[in-house]
Write an enzyme that holds these catalytic residues in place. Structure first.
Site, PDB file in Angstrom:
ATOM      1  N   GLY A  31      24.506   6.061 -27.617  1.00 50.22           N
ATOM      2  CA  GLY A  31      24.295   5.950 -29.045  1.00 50.22           C
ATOM      3  C   GLY A  31      25.252   6.772 -29.880  1.00 50.22           C
ATOM      4  O   GLY A  31      25.671   6.350 -30.967  1.00 50.22           O
ATOM      5  N   ASP A 395      39.474  14.006   6.094  1.00 52.19           N
ATOM      6  CA  ASP A 395      40.021  13.732   7.415  1.00 52.19           C
ATOM      7  C   ASP A 395      40.885  12.468   7.405  1.00 52.19           C
ATOM      8  O   ASP A 395      42.011  12.476   7.906  1.00 52.19           O
ATOM      9  CB  ASP A 395      38.867  13.575   8.403  1.00 52.19           C
ATOM     10  CG  ASP A 395      39.322  13.632   9.845  1.00 52.19           C
ATOM     11  OD1 ASP A 395      39.708  14.724  10.295  1.00 52.19           O
ATOM     12  OD2 ASP A 395      39.287  12.592  10.524  1.00 52.19           O
ATOM     13  N   GLY A 416      42.610  18.468  -5.224  1.00 51.65           N
ATOM     14  CA  GLY A 416      41.882  18.056  -4.028  1.00 51.65           C
ATOM     15  C   GLY A 416      40.599  17.326  -4.365  1.00 51.65           C
ATOM     16  O   GLY A 416      39.587  17.470  -3.683  1.00 51.65           O
ATOM     17  N   ASP A 443      34.805   7.534   4.517  1.00 54.47           N
ATOM     18  CA  ASP A 443      33.452   7.159   4.106  1.00 54.47           C
ATOM     19  C   ASP A 443      32.798   8.232   3.240  1.00 54.47           C
ATOM     20  O   ASP A 443      32.037   7.923   2.321  1.00 54.47           O
ATOM     21  CB  ASP A 443      32.583   6.819   5.315  1.00 54.47           C
ATOM     22  CG  ASP A 443      32.535   7.923   6.367  1.00 54.47           C
ATOM     23  OD1 ASP A 443      33.426   8.795   6.373  1.00 54.47           O
ATOM     24  OD2 ASP A 443      31.605   7.907   7.196  1.00 54.47           O
ATOM     25  N   GLY A 444      33.095   9.506   3.494  1.00 50.06           N
ATOM     26  CA  GLY A 444      32.539  10.553   2.652  1.00 50.06           C
ATOM     27  C   GLY A 444      33.044  10.467   1.234  1.00 50.06           C
ATOM     28  O   GLY A 444      32.274  10.508   0.267  1.00 50.06           O
ATOM     29  N   ALA A 472      30.908  10.971   9.269  1.00 49.10           N
ATOM     30  CA  ALA A 472      30.896  12.438   9.203  1.00 49.10           C
ATOM     31  C   ALA A 472      31.863  12.948   8.150  1.00 49.10           C
ATOM     32  O   ALA A 472      32.785  12.238   7.722  1.00 49.10           O
ATOM     33  CB  ALA A 472      31.280  13.031  10.561  1.00 49.10           C
ATOM     34  N   GLU A 476      35.085  19.225   8.527  1.00 48.70           N
ATOM     35  CA  GLU A 476      34.081  20.293   8.613  1.00 48.70           C
ATOM     36  C   GLU A 476      33.343  20.262   9.943  1.00 48.70           C
ATOM     37  O   GLU A 476      32.976  21.310  10.491  1.00 48.70           O
ATOM     38  CB  GLU A 476      33.103  20.167   7.440  1.00 48.70           C
ATOM     39  CG  GLU A 476      33.671  20.592   6.093  1.00 48.70           C
ATOM     40  CD  GLU A 476      34.692  19.618   5.535  1.00 48.70           C
ATOM     41  OE1 GLU A 476      35.496  20.024   4.683  1.00 48.70           O
ATOM     42  OE2 GLU A 476      34.681  18.430   5.951  1.00 48.70           O
ATOM     43  N   ASP A 544      44.749  17.984   9.575  1.00 47.34           N
ATOM     44  CA  ASP A 544      44.096  18.831   8.591  1.00 47.34           C
ATOM     45  C   ASP A 544      42.939  19.605   9.193  1.00 47.34           C
ATOM     46  O   ASP A 544      42.612  20.706   8.738  1.00 47.34           O
ATOM     47  CB  ASP A 544      43.575  17.977   7.427  1.00 47.34           C
ATOM     48  CG  ASP A 544      44.672  17.592   6.444  1.00 47.34           C
ATOM     49  OD1 ASP A 544      45.838  17.901   6.727  1.00 47.34           O
ATOM     50  OD2 ASP A 544      44.356  16.976   5.414  1.00 47.34           O
TER      51      ASP A 544
END
Length: 612
Positions: A31, A395, A416, A443-444, A472, A476, A544
């Protein structure tokens, strides 16, 4: 039925954007901004309505990075602005010219607990070039003009600007005498000419050096021809970064990306062109660059004096400075060691050929799932010569940044900021509907803005989204396994992302076998917008995951650089130009087991490749 007066502040906002060449604005309704929204539509400016304000700013940034134009996002007050802050911060760190427009509570309700009443500018000043609330209608055009100028860096570094208006202000009429042409019309971009004395001094340093490496960045955009001319004349070797990939074609004999480690350690002079010496370049530390001297060219002070001072520093439009260097040098012979440069180029080409073969043969995991490099090899084969590629993730980005090559590329940038892939891809495909646009995302990262596939379908954005599904947060997972001996809160499901995409009306397939890769990509490319859910093995350890990015060393971003930095600070004797990591494979390939170190792509966190 209410109509919004074209002479209102809302009308003038839309009219100014139209005059500045804006054909689309990325937005989410509310609005507080509805009068502006309706006038944009009345002016024929396309509104790309999104599902989250963060995505709107990401799309505006991608549009700006790829076209060289201003990117514009329109978001509503309160949570609309706070949702947008991640996108604004990303544009701030990437120095992208973005204008964010919002609304605030009506003046009579300010600071009284009104709906979504918040002092946005106090939040945004640290991450914008300009942040103002405009309460007087007479100032609206002048403030917008100033905000756009600041976004393009006319008073310092480029980056996002922010303007908001109380809702009662946007409805008020601006008298005709105050609708001044000087504020409405587009302005030519400023050009800064170099100091001739500094150009002459830089030419002396460069033409007398034996091992010159040129490194380009954001500020070199638009200077591809001048940069190529300098390389031709000087005979230096060239390393691009994520901020400027594509300025110099991979076929140029100066390009030695695969030999980056040797080059950084062996150079006696480093020429930076519009490039900060940030974490992606080890802050220019002698622990990595040895005794190399620096010559620095930039159009903003931050690209001249951060971390390392240049023996010569030229504050100028990079294209003008490069052109002046070539002109001053004239026919002067270069002292660059041509044998040294030729050896580096030969090494680069040999690695390129080897890596193309290794990617195509990358084996599946013991779990039978696809190797990320096999997926990337199939995607690369499907790209045309004018493709736009967006890489995203953690990854998977480690593989994709060297496994894919195209004349125009975007990635999460120096902030990043993973999750940008889908919104970047939508904006890119709308800007270039006749070019193949492919998003390669983990996928993350996909999950951050997965709902924007709805935006892609509704706006018929011809993008292909390739999701590498390893179930995953794999960097990490590896760090926790190796460092702590236990995996906590970093595993995802092997979710069916293709089913999700189909629920929104997008063509989608789930791919689990190598023999299905190429046919699925062909079908998806022909039916964009489309999504391919590639089920990949989590067994392959990316570079990485090995370099220390996950556990964040104290002095440098990479573990090997950190060790070298500690030794250098302690005064330990070592060979000149410590090279902490093996030389990488070039773009377009990747090791069968893992991708090369993130160093080779500027840590994979540069902003953009392929500029107008």
């Amino acid at each position: 039925m209410m109509t919004v007066d074209p002479d209102s502040v809302a009308g003038l906002v839309a009219r100014l954007l139209k005059r500045r060449g804006m054909s689309r604005v990325f937005a989410l309704c509310g609005g507080h901004i509805m009068p502006v929204w309706m006038r944009l539509d009345a002016e024929g400016i396309r509104i790309v309505d999104v599902r989250d304000e963060r995505a709107a700013v990401h799309m505006a940034q991608a549009h700006a990075e790829l076209t060289g134009e201003l990117g514009v996002a329109l978001v509503t007050a309160g949570p609309g602005v706070t949702n947008a802050m991640t996108g604004i911060a990303n544009a701030h760190v990437s120095r992208a010219p973005v204008l964010v427009i919002s609304g605030t509570a009506p003046s009579a309700q300010e600071n009284r607990g009104g709906l979504q009443d918040l002092d946005h500018t106090q939040l945004l000043r640290p991450i914008t070039r300009y942040a103002r609330t405009v309460r007087d209608p007479a100032l609206a055009l002048a403030e917008l003009d100033e905000a756009i100028s600041r976004a393009f860096g006319e008073a310092g570094e480029p980056g996002p600007s922010y303007i908001d208006f109380p809702t009662d202000t946007v409805r008020r009429i601006v008298p005709a005498p105050l609708q001044m042409e000087e504020h409405l019309r587009a302005k030519p971009r400023a050009v800064t000419l170099p100091d001739p004395a500094r150009v002459a001094a830089a030419a002396d340093v460069l033409w007398n050096a034996r091992r010159v490496v040129v490194i380009s960045g954001r500020g070199a955009r638009g200077a591809g021809a001048e940069l190529t001319a300098l390389l031709d004349r000087l005979g230096a070797v060239y390393l691009d970064t994520g901020e400027s990939r594509g300025l110099v074609p991979d076929s140029h004999p100066s390009v030695v990306a695969a030999m980056r480690g040797a080059v950084m350690g062996d150079a006696d002079v480093v020429l930076t062109v519009g490039r900060r010496l940030d974490f992606q370049l080890a802050y220019g530390s002698p622990a990595v660059f040895g005794a190399a001297r620096f010559v620095r060219i930039g159009d903003v002070p931050g690209e001249l004096r951060d971390n390392r001072r240049g023996e010569v520093e030229i504050l100028a439009t990079p294209a003008e400075a490069l052109r002046a260097l070539v002109e001053v040098a004239g026919n002067r012979p270069s002292a660059v060691d041509r044998d040294w440069a030729a050896r580096l180029r030969a090494g680069h080409e040999e690695r390129a050929a080897r890596l193309r073969a290794s990617m195509a043969a990358a084996p599946a995991g013991s779990d039978g799932r696809l190797h990320p490099n096999r997926v990337l090899a199939a995607v690369q084969d499907a790209l045309g010569p004018d493709a736009v590629v967006i890489t995203d993730g953690g990854d998977f980005l480690s593989f994709a940044r060297v496994g894919l090559s195209a004349p125009a590329m975007l990635d999460p940038g120096p902030f990043g900021c993973i999750g940008v892939g889908v919104p970047y891809g939508i904006a890119a495909s709308l800007a270039f509907p006749d070019r193949p646009v492919v998003v390669a995302t983990g996928d993350g990262a996909f999950g951050f803005n997965a709902m924007e596939i709805d935006t892609a379908v509704r706006h018929k954005a011809p993008v292909l989204i390739v999701v590498a599904n390893n179930g995953a947060w794999q960097i990490e997972v590896h760090d926790q396994t190796v460092t702590h001996g236990k995996v906590v809160g970093t595993r995802l499901q092997f979710s069916d992302h293709a089913a999700m995409a189909r629920a929104f009306g997008m063509y989608a397939e789930r791919v689990e076998r190598e023999e299905d890769l190429r046919p699925a990509i062909e079908r998806a490319m022909a039916r964009r917008p489309a999504l391919l859910d590639m089920v990949v093995t989590p067994e392959v350890v990316s570079s990485d995951a090995k370099t220390g990015l996950a556990w964040v060393p104290d002095l440098q971003p990479l573990a090997a650089w950190d060790e070298a930095e500690r030794k250098w600070r302690a005064g330990e004797e070592g060979r000149r130009g410590f090279v902490p990591l093996p030389d990488p494979p070039p773009r377009g390939g990747g090791d069968v087991v893992s991708s090369p170190s993130p160093l080779w792509g500027g840590l994979g966190l540069g902003a953009c490749r392929g500029f107008p």
